[in-house]
Design a protein around this motif. Structure first.
Motif, short mmCIF file in Angstrom:
data_model
loop_
_atom_site.label_atom_id
_atom_site.label_comp_id
_atom_site.label_asym_id
_atom_site.label_seq_id
_atom_site.Cartn_x
_atom_site.Cartn_y
_atom_site.Cartn_z
N GLY A 179 -23.03 14.19 -13.23
CA GLY A 179 -22.96 14.55 -11.83
C GLY A 179 -23.46 13.40 -10.97
N ALA A 189 -23.17 20.19 -10.20
CA ALA A 189 -21.83 19.70 -10.52
C ALA A 189 -21.61 19.61 -12.02
N THR A 219 -18.59 20.57 -4.74
CA THR A 219 -19.81 19.90 -5.20
C THR A 219 -19.73 18.41 -4.86
N ALA A 222 -18.31 14.52 -10.16
CA ALA A 222 -18.89 14.05 -11.41
C ALA A 222 -17.95 13.09 -12.11
#
Length: 339
Positions: A179, A189, A219, A222
């Motif tokens: 993340g 995430a 989010t 990532a």
């Protein structure tokens, strides 16, 4: 089969006698949180106490990592140091042999109590050890097939990196997720990406990335690397600052590079790379919190043995190649042991 999403590992620096008790307490907490039988949890605590006590007595810059096992139902204890090392490890595994005035049953007892115990040491080169204690039922051949760790940045409890592994219809699939940044938002995430992976581990790898991309739009996003591993075949794809490596005896490490991008923000066109695997190969996925120096020898030094056991490799990388100022995660698999 659902994915085994692995909670963060716990790291204890063994720089004082009290750290032995801290490591032992951490193991009991890990075993209880995993729902292990009391007898197995206590056995893991004894193993941790023996390994951490050795670090405190003999080592320099010793550390212990405690975590749930990536395979089977159990606990892993990884120990490493930069101490004087041992010229003949087998000698010190025999009861009655000790480097101090004790009964000399420490390493021998660890070897007997653990489902899997691996140790490597050399004079002047320190020692790395890995012990895995599994509940009955895990096939013996698979017990040492996977090594991993997932450690938050020093001083933090939530980890923005995550790892998971699942048995798919045509092999095993592993994932590492990083993340963006660190702390709670990065952990959110990474955890979401692993949950998406666990919903259907059999999905083609590019579809896994597309599903994660849709889920992670709310989010911070990532980096993600995925590997599907069969006894003689590897499929790999990744996005962002995560990578893979296939290593084997007598060959240079084969680096598996991801493409630039952020899952959840900018997903590029991704192609799956395929590579043959031999029986002695090991496949490793890592986030950028793990340095790449283990692949090549330092000036005047020695590289890790390319036949490294996955459990020992995890112990080595957690101790010597992890960046403590960043979240760090890796997972290594022996394809032929998983079959």
């Amino acid at each position: 089969m659902s994915a085994a999403a692995l909670p963060p590992s716990r790291h204890v620096r063994v720089d004082h006698a009290s750290a032995v008790y801290a490591a032992t307490r951490t193991t009991r907490e890990t075993g209880r949180a995993a729902g292990l039988p009391d007898v197995l949890t206590e056995r893991a605590a004894v193993v941790t106490s023996e390994l951490a006590s050795n670090l405190n007595k003999h080592a320099v810059n010793g550390s212990v990592v405690v975590q749930r096992s990536a395979i089977g139902h159990g606990v892993d204890v990884l120990a490493a140091d930069d101490g004087p090392g041992m010229a003949d490890v087998g000698h010190w595994l025999l009861d009655g042999n000790s480097t101090t005035a004790t009964l000399g049953t420490g390493l021998g007892a660890v070897s007997r109590m653990a489902t899997v115990f691996r140790i490597r040491s050399a004079p002047g080169g320190g020692t790395v050890a890995g012990a895995r204690l599994l509940a009955p039922g895990t096939p013996a051949g698979r017990a040492a097939a996977i090594g991993h760790f997932c450690l938050p940045r020093d001083g933090e409890e939530q980890c923005g990196d995550a790892v998971a592994v699942a048995q798919a219809h045509d092999g095993w699939t592993a994932v590492v997720v990083d993340g963006l940044g660190h702390g709670p938002d990065a952990a959110e995430a990474a955890d979401l990406a692993v949950r998406v992976f666990g919903q259907n581990p059999d999905r083609p790898l590019t579809q896994q990335l597309a599903s994660m991309h849709r889920a992670l739009r709310a989010t911070r996003g990532a980096a993600v690397a995925l590997a599907r591993i069969a006894p003689h075949r590897l499929d790999f794809c990744g996005v962002g600052n995560v990578s893979g490596t296939a290593v084997g005896p007598g060959r240079e490490p084969r680096l598996l590079l991801s493409v630039p991008g952020i899952v959840g923000f900018s997903l590029p066109a991704v192609q799956v790379r395929q590579a043959p695997l031999s029986d002695g190969d090991l496949v490793l996925l890592q986030t950028d919190g793990v340095g790449h120096g283990w692949r090549t020898p330092p000036p005047g030094g020695k590289a890790l043995p390319l036949t490294a056991n996955a459990l020992l490799l995890a112990a080595e990388l957690a101790h010597r190649h992890r960046n403590p100022r960043d979240d760090a995660a890796m997972i290594a698999l022996h394809p032929h042991w998983l079959a």
